[in-house]
Design a protein around this motif. Structure first.
Motif, mmCIF file in Angstrom:
data_model
loop_
_atom_site.group_PDB
_atom_site.id
_atom_site.type_symbol
_atom_site.label_atom_id
_atom_site.label_comp_id
_atom_site.label_asym_id
_atom_site.label_seq_id
_atom_site.Cartn_x
_atom_site.Cartn_y
_atom_site.Cartn_z
ATOM 1 N N CYS A 149 42.825 18.393 -19.600
ATOM 2 C CA CYS A 149 43.524 19.281 -18.667
ATOM 3 C C CYS A 149 44.065 20.551 -19.304
ATOM 4 C CB CYS A 149 44.055 18.500 -17.829
ATOM 5 S SG CYS A 149 43.250 17.406 -16.540
ATOM 6 N N GLY A 150 43.393 20.953 -20.305
ATOM 7 C CA GLY A 150 44.307 22.223 -20.974
ATOM 8 C C GLY A 150 44.393 21.643 -22.369
ATOM 9 N N TYR A 151 45.332 22.123 -23.100
ATOM 10 C CA TYR A 151 45.477 22.147 -24.622
ATOM 11 C C TYR A 151 46.537 21.544 -25.039
ATOM 12 C CZ TYR A 151 41.135 24.977 -24.062
ATOM 13 O OH TYR A 151 39.987 25.291 -23.773
ATOM 14 N N THR A 152 46.941 20.486 -25.676
ATOM 15 C CA THR A 152 47.984 20.127 -26.296
ATOM 16 C C THR A 152 48.131 20.460 -27.836
ATOM 17 O OG1 THR A 152 48.160 18.300 -24.673
ATOM 18 C CG2 THR A 152 49.667 18.254 -26.647
ATOM 19 N N TYR A 153 49.309 20.836 -28.156
ATOM 20 C CA TYR A 153 49.452 21.453 -29.510
ATOM 21 C C TYR A 153 50.601 20.561 -30.183
ATOM 22 C CZ TYR A 153 46.586 25.434 -27.956
ATOM 23 O OH TYR A 153 45.708 26.176 -27.491
ATOM 24 N N PHE A 154 50.174 19.590 -30.830
ATOM 25 C CA PHE A 154 51.174 18.625 -31.248
ATOM 26 C C PHE A 154 51.518 18.697 -33.011
ATOM 27 C CE2 PHE A 154 52.156 14.420 -33.067
ATOM 28 C CZ PHE A 154 52.854 13.704 -32.017
ATOM 29 N N TYR A 155 52.805 18.691 -33.122
ATOM 30 C CA TYR A 155 53.397 18.537 -34.459
ATOM 31 C C TYR A 155 54.357 17.261 -34.346
ATOM 32 C CZ TYR A 155 56.491 18.957 -38.354
ATOM 33 O OH TYR A 155 57.454 18.575 -39.480
ATOM 34 N N GLY A 156 53.855 16.413 -35.316
ATOM 35 C CA GLY A 156 54.905 15.040 -35.626
ATOM 36 C C GLY A 156 54.431 14.229 -36.673
ATOM 37 N N TYR A 157 54.656 13.080 -36.920
ATOM 38 C CA TYR A 157 54.366 12.238 -38.000
ATOM 39 C C TYR A 157 53.837 10.773 -37.478
ATOM 40 C CZ TYR A 157 58.990 10.505 -37.085
ATOM 41 O OH TYR A 157 60.135 9.877 -36.583
ATOM 42 N N PHE A 158 53.574 10.116 -38.373
ATOM 43 C CA PHE A 158 53.293 8.648 -38.144
ATOM 44 C C PHE A 158 53.354 7.702 -39.570
ATOM 45 C CE2 PHE A 158 49.290 10.601 -39.212
ATOM 46 C CZ PHE A 158 48.678 9.777 -39.842
ATOM 47 N N ASP A 159 53.764 6.672 -39.595
ATOM 48 C CA ASP A 159 53.344 5.740 -40.528
ATOM 49 C C ASP A 159 51.877 5.076 -40.699
ATOM 50 O OD1 ASP A 159 55.966 5.937 -41.295
ATOM 51 O OD2 ASP A 159 56.886 4.560 -39.995
ATOM 52 N N MET A 160 51.304 5.088 -41.619
ATOM 53 C CA MET A 160 49.938 4.378 -41.803
ATOM 54 C C MET A 160 49.875 3.048 -41.122
ATOM 55 S SD MET A 160 46.754 4.985 -42.394
ATOM 56 C CE MET A 160 46.512 6.429 -43.603
ATOM 57 N N PRO A 161 49.321 2.741 -40.206
ATOM 58 C CA PRO A 161 49.267 1.406 -39.512
ATOM 59 C C PRO A 161 48.378 0.416 -40.499
ATOM 60 C CG PRO A 161 48.038 2.901 -38.364
ATOM 61 C CD PRO A 161 48.458 3.769 -39.316
ATOM 62 N N GLU A 162 48.679 -0.646 -40.315
ATOM 63 C CA GLU A 162 47.604 -1.705 -40.860
ATOM 64 C C GLU A 162 46.292 -1.747 -40.250
ATOM 65 O OE1 GLU A 162 48.966 -5.557 -42.066
ATOM 66 O OE2 GLU A 162 50.828 -4.777 -42.719
ATOM 67 N N GLU A 163 46.432 -1.510 -38.766
ATOM 68 C CA GLU A 163 45.339 -1.726 -38.038
ATOM 69 C C GLU A 163 45.111 -0.202 -37.354
ATOM 70 O OE1 GLU A 163 42.730 -3.847 -37.810
ATOM 71 O OE2 GLU A 163 43.906 -5.093 -39.237
ATOM 72 N N PRO A 164 44.095 0.352 -37.408
ATOM 73 C CA PRO A 164 44.143 1.923 -36.474
ATOM 74 C C PRO A 164 44.582 1.854 -34.896
ATOM 75 C CG PRO A 164 42.199 1.229 -37.423
ATOM 76 C CD PRO A 164 42.945 0.155 -37.371
ATOM 77 N N VAL A 168 57.519 15.570 -32.922
ATOM 78 C CA VAL A 168 58.688 16.499 -33.281
ATOM 79 C C VAL A 168 58.673 17.667 -32.554
ATOM 80 C CG1 VAL A 168 59.764 18.010 -35.108
ATOM 81 C CG2 VAL A 168 58.516 15.676 -35.702
ATOM 82 N N GLU A 169 57.604 18.357 -32.321
ATOM 83 C CA GLU A 169 57.314 19.559 -31.376
ATOM 84 C C GLU A 169 56.061 19.518 -30.682
ATOM 85 O OE1 GLU A 169 57.934 24.273 -31.334
ATOM 86 O OE2 GLU A 169 58.392 23.075 -33.084
ATOM 87 N N SER A 170 55.910 19.683 -29.433
ATOM 88 C CA SER A 170 54.721 20.029 -28.740
ATOM 89 C C SER A 170 54.517 20.779 -27.706
ATOM 90 C CB SER A 170 54.129 18.337 -28.408
ATOM 91 O OG SER A 170 54.909 18.032 -27.245
ATOM 92 N N TRP A 171 53.400 21.476 -27.647
ATOM 93 C CA TRP A 171 53.326 22.619 -26.579
ATOM 94 C C TRP A 171 52.175 22.194 -25.725
ATOM 95 C CZ3 TRP A 171 55.973 27.126 -26.036
ATOM 96 C CH2 TRP A 171 56.979 27.455 -27.046
ATOM 97 N N ARG A 172 51.953 22.864 -24.478
ATOM 98 C CA ARG A 172 50.907 22.730 -23.607
ATOM 99 C C ARG A 172 50.317 23.962 -23.103
ATOM 100 N NH1 ARG A 172 47.308 19.196 -22.565
ATOM 101 N NH2 ARG A 172 47.445 19.286 -20.099
ATOM 102 N N ALA A 173 49.228 24.357 -22.925
ATOM 103 C CA ALA A 173 48.392 25.243 -22.214
ATOM 104 C C ALA A 173 47.676 24.435 -21.076
ATOM 105 C CB ALA A 173 47.522 26.091 -23.046
ATOM 106 N N ILE A 174 48.155 24.959 -19.696
ATOM 107 C CA ILE A 174 47.771 24.010 -18.422
ATOM 108 C C ILE A 174 46.518 24.476 -17.941
ATOM 109 C CG2 ILE A 174 48.010 22.959 -16.287
ATOM 110 C CD1 ILE A 174 49.641 21.516 -18.709
ATOM 111 N N VAL A 175 45.378 23.691 -18.006
ATOM 112 C CA VAL A 175 44.261 24.228 -16.938
ATOM 113 C C VAL A 175 44.043 23.176 -15.810
ATOM 114 C CG1 VAL A 175 41.558 24.687 -17.025
ATOM 115 C CG2 VAL A 175 43.039 25.373 -19.112
ATOM 116 N N PRO A 176 43.687 23.622 -14.813
ATOM 117 C CA PRO A 176 43.936 22.546 -13.615
ATOM 118 C C PRO A 176 42.520 21.663 -14.051
ATOM 119 C CG PRO A 176 43.804 24.632 -12.747
ATOM 120 C CD PRO A 176 43.756 25.014 -14.253
#
Length: 175
Positions: free
Chosen positions: A143-158, A166-174
């Motif tokens: 429903c548009g575009y999400t631009y995401f910056y953050g982090y993650f710990d490598m999980p044992e299972e996906p 940390v910071e994210s942006w959205r461009a909304i399309v109906p």
């Protein structure tokens, strides 16, 4: 003595040339090259904004462009090898949470196919933070575009992947 020095220089040159030919550029092998993420152009975008609400005046598209410039610069160097990048991308793929969805209404004549790991590599940048933690920067459609910056710990299972924004942006399309 002079012949010995010339011989040593010759041997070092030959070994250096052979290792470059056989393995390519050593810096390139040991440093995964991330994609550059750009603003997606869509005629139906109604609004662009920072999602976390920390900045009351986020400057819409200008703020998004600034965000992308900052993050593309940060992710210019990944700090990981191609082998490690392949492992991380495979885990991201197996988690299933980063697959694109239709931007607007799905087209019944052109159903979306499931993305491949190579598709993810073209829109997700990763950078090593420490031994088990990675920064992530991506664009995702839904429903548009999400631009995401953050982090993650490598999980044992996906399926246990937990992205921390940390910071994210959205461009909304109906939808």
């Amino acid at each position: 003595m002079r012949i010995t020095i010339i011989g040593i220089i010759f041997i070092i040159t030959v070994i250096g040339c052979r290792s470059t030919r056989e393995g390519g550029d050593m810096n390139n092998i040991n440093n995964w090259e991330n994609p550059v993420i750009h603003v997606r152009d869509h005629p139906g975008i109604e609004r662009t904004f920072r999602q976390d609400g920390q900045t009351p005046d986020d400057n819409g598209e200008l703020g998004l462009n600034d965000f992308l410039d900052r993050k593309n610069a940060k992710f210019r160097e990944s700090g990981i090898s191609h082998a490690e990048a392949s492992h991380v991308y495979q885990m991201l793929y197996n988690s299933g949470i980063l697959f694109n969805e239709p931007v607007g209404m799905p087209d019944p004549d052109e159903p979306r196919t499931r993305e491949t790991v190579d598709d993810l590599k073209r829109r997700i940048a990763i950078r090593k933070k420490d031994e088990n933690t990675y920064y992530i920067f991506f664009v995702r459609t839904s429903c548009g575009y999400t631009y995401f910056y953050g982090y993650f710990d490598m999980p044992e299972e996906p399926q246990n992947l937990n992205l921390q924004a940390v910071e994210s942006w959205r461009a909304i399309v109906p939808c």
